[in-house]
Scaffold this motif. Structure first.
Motif, mmCIF file in Angstrom:
data_model
loop_
_atom_site.group_PDB
_atom_site.id
_atom_site.type_symbol
_atom_site.label_atom_id
_atom_site.label_comp_id
_atom_site.label_asym_id
_atom_site.label_seq_id
_atom_site.Cartn_x
_atom_site.Cartn_y
_atom_site.Cartn_z
ATOM 1 N N LEU A 217 0.843 -1.192 0.000
ATOM 2 C CA LEU A 217 0.000 0.000 0.000
ATOM 3 C C LEU A 217 0.883 1.247 0.000
ATOM 4 O O LEU A 217 1.804 1.370 0.804
ATOM 5 N N LYS A 218 0.619 2.151 -0.926
ATOM 6 C CA LYS A 218 1.460 3.348 -1.041
ATOM 7 C C LYS A 218 1.238 4.295 0.126
ATOM 8 O O LYS A 218 2.167 4.873 0.667
ATOM 9 N N LYS A 220 -0.892 4.273 3.730
ATOM 10 C CA LYS A 220 -1.779 3.638 4.689
ATOM 11 C C LYS A 220 -2.735 4.672 5.273
ATOM 12 O O LYS A 220 -2.333 5.802 5.547
ATOM 13 N N VAL A 260 -8.691 5.435 1.272
ATOM 14 C CA VAL A 260 -7.695 5.194 0.229
ATOM 15 C C VAL A 260 -7.605 6.444 -0.635
ATOM 16 O O VAL A 260 -8.601 6.884 -1.196
ATOM 17 N N GLN A 264 -3.307 4.134 -7.269
ATOM 18 C CA GLN A 264 -2.477 2.924 -7.182
ATOM 19 C C GLN A 264 -2.994 1.981 -6.098
ATOM 20 O O GLN A 264 -3.058 0.769 -6.302
ATOM 21 N N ASP A 265 -3.378 2.559 -4.961
ATOM 22 C CA ASP A 265 -3.864 1.722 -3.864
ATOM 23 C C ASP A 265 -5.248 1.150 -4.179
ATOM 24 O O ASP A 265 -5.557 0.017 -3.792
#
Length: 280
Positions: A217-218, A220, A260, A264-265
């Motif tokens: 995860l980029k 959190k 989020v 990306q995530d």
């Protein structure tokens, strides 16, 4: 003078100890931790907890250290001299006090927050060494030395975006705010939403911590994002069974945009959902 937390801010024993140690040592308290763990709010609550006024200096990438001391407006003085303004004869009319000067000038002790010091360039902390250590600085335009009437309680926050100089670190008392565990997080949530159902807290926090555990995860989700997410769940009156019986194959929780924060995530969670469905 001792800080023992406030009703609006859940602290740990270690954090209270760090705040009181910095007050006793008369050194700046350097606070690091993940974004959204309450570093800025700590200064607000320390000021409230000990009954002092708060002065806030929020640092940007363009902020220079001297702006915290004072700024001399030579352009305005030149313009006023061309217009024949009498103010031009007193240079003090063109000196704007910065946040450090304001804190030093106070007749009562204050709490000074220097927020996100790591946003500025690498020389910024070094340029404040003398002022934070000696509690004084020199104004060249008026040839006067400004000394703190009463040493302020200084709280400095950093998101660890860049390393701070060793000479600066030596002058600080350091504390890292660990990300809250389940029980501490539960206390934080209950401070914000005292009437929320216990079952809903548990289900929402289970999902929240599951998302944080996703490898790769980029970004959190943080404490503040959990609070925002719960506010949305309550506002939209999401039924408890939506959280309790959530289809894990969907991977992404309801109203995920509060948790989020980048595509990306989102794509990562979608790929995990696809893999979960194929394994069934």
């Amino acid at each position: 003078m001792r800080f023992q937390g406030t009703e609006a801010y859940v602290t740990t024993d270690e954090l209270e100890l760090a705040v009181n140690a910095a007050i006793t040592l008369q050194r700046p308290l350097l606070i690091k931790g993940e974004p959204g763990t309450g570093k800025t709010m700590l200064a607000e609550q320390v000021a409230e907890g000990v009954g002092l006024r708060l002065i806030q200096w929020h640092i940007k990438s363009t902020t220079k250290a001297h702006q915290g001391l004072y700024e001399y407006d030579a352009v305005s003085r030149l313009r006023d001299s061309q217009l024949g303004d009498e103010r031009v004869h007193d240079i003090k009319n063109y000196i704007k006090k910065g946040k450090l000067w304001e804190a030093f000038d106070s007749e009562e002790q204050v709490v000074l927050l220097i927020d996100e010091i790591d946003k500025a360039d690498i020389e910024f902390p070094n340029d404040l060494l003398q002022e934070l250590d000696k509690m004084e600085f020199f104004v060249y335009e008026t040839q006067e030395t400004i000394k703190a009437n009463i040493r302020p309680i200084i709280i400095i926050t950093s998101n660890n975006e860049k390393e701070l100089p060793d000479a600066f670190l030596r002058r600080c008392f350091f504390h890292y705010i660990d990300f809250p565990g389940f029980e501490t997080m539960k206390e934080i949530v209950e401070v914000h939403y005292p009437n929320i159902k216990k079952d809903m807290i548990k289900e929402a926090m289970d999902i929240f911590f599951d998302v944080r555990k996703v490898p790769g995860l980029k970004k959190k989700p943080s404490t503040s994002e959990l609070i925002d997410w719960l506010k949305l769940l309550l506002a939209d009156e999401i039924p408890e069974d939506v959280l309790q019986n959530r289809d894990t194959s969907k991977a992404i929780p309801p109203l995920y945009g509060a948790l989020v924060k980048n595509e990306q995530d989102v794509h990562l969670l979608e790929r995990l959902a696809f893999m979960n469905r194929r394994e069934r």
